[in-house]
Design a protein around this motif. Structure first.
Motif, short mmCIF file in Angstrom:
data_model
loop_
_atom_site.label_atom_id
_atom_site.label_comp_id
_atom_site.label_asym_id
_atom_site.label_seq_id
_atom_site.Cartn_x
_atom_site.Cartn_y
_atom_site.Cartn_z
N LEU A 162 -1.84 0.73 -9.84
CA LEU A 162 -2.34 0.98 -8.49
C LEU A 162 -3.86 1.03 -8.48
O LEU A 162 -4.47 1.59 -9.39
CB LEU A 162 -1.80 2.31 -7.95
N TYR A 219 -3.33 3.67 -2.11
CA TYR A 219 -3.38 2.82 -3.29
C TYR A 219 -2.77 1.47 -2.97
O TYR A 219 -1.77 1.38 -2.26
CB TYR A 219 -2.60 3.45 -4.45
N ARG A 278 1.00 5.78 -0.81
CA ARG A 278 0.28 7.04 -0.96
C ARG A 278 1.24 8.08 -1.50
O ARG A 278 2.44 8.00 -1.23
CB ARG A 278 -0.35 7.49 0.34
N HIS A 332 0.85 -1.18 0.00
CA HIS A 332 0.00 0.00 0.00
C HIS A 332 0.89 1.23 0.00
O HIS A 332 1.85 1.30 0.76
CB HIS A 332 -0.91 0.00 1.23
N VAL A 366 -7.14 2.34 -6.24
CA VAL A 366 -7.52 3.23 -5.13
C VAL A 366 -8.28 2.41 -4.09
O VAL A 366 -9.30 1.79 -4.41
CB VAL A 366 -8.42 4.38 -5.63
#
Length: 152
Positions: free
Chosen positions: A40, A28, A13, A11, A42
């Motif tokens: 990626l 993401y 960002r 994960h 969301v």
């Protein structure tokens, strides 16, 4: 991420420095990688709360320097929220299953009858345990088939 290496399932960002990029703020999940780009999905908003948008973004590997590792939004959900989510999913699954059976009433009734007779027929019907086991198996397979086939 200075080294630019991520694995599927990580994960990430965008960092404050990366906010001018075309990738909006949010969390993401890495769903694909190759030599040139990372795909990626969301999975969280800018505050880190879980979202279900289905939006996918492809980022060049060079742009990964503007991202940082992030916490999985699912990890921050409370136990009660996770249980309620599972129950809602079960409710929808049962509703769709019932709809599939209802759309084919003869097959659905046959499957449920086979399952019930195989399960509770011992001592009532003069058949062997093997026959009852086969009835349970046939009833279960027919129900699985009806559930997968969906409504007509």
């Amino acid at each position: 991420m200075a080294d630019g290496s991520v694995a599927v399932g990580d994960h990430v960002r965008p960092t404050e420095a990366g906010r001018d990029s075309r990738v909006p703020a949010g969390v993401y999940r890495v769903v694909g990688t190759d030599e040139d780009a990372v795909t990626l999905l969301v999975v969280g908003d800018a505050a880190g709360r879980r979202v279900h948008t289905g939006e996918i973004v492809t980022v060049a590997c060079e742009e990964l320097d503007t991202f940082e590792l992030a916490e999985n939004p699912d990890a921050s959900r409370s136990l009660a929220t996770r249980i309620l989510s599972q129950l809602a999913g079960l409710r929808w699954s049962l509703w769709l299953f019932w709809r599939s059976i209802r759309s084919k009433p003869i097959s659905g009734t046959t499957a449920i009858t086979l399952l019930l007779v195989g399960t509770f027929g011992e001592g009532i019907l003069p058949v062997s345990e093997t026959v009852l086991t086969v009835l349970v198996l046939l009833g279960t397979l027919l129900l699985v088939y009806l559930g997968r086939a969906g409504p007509a």
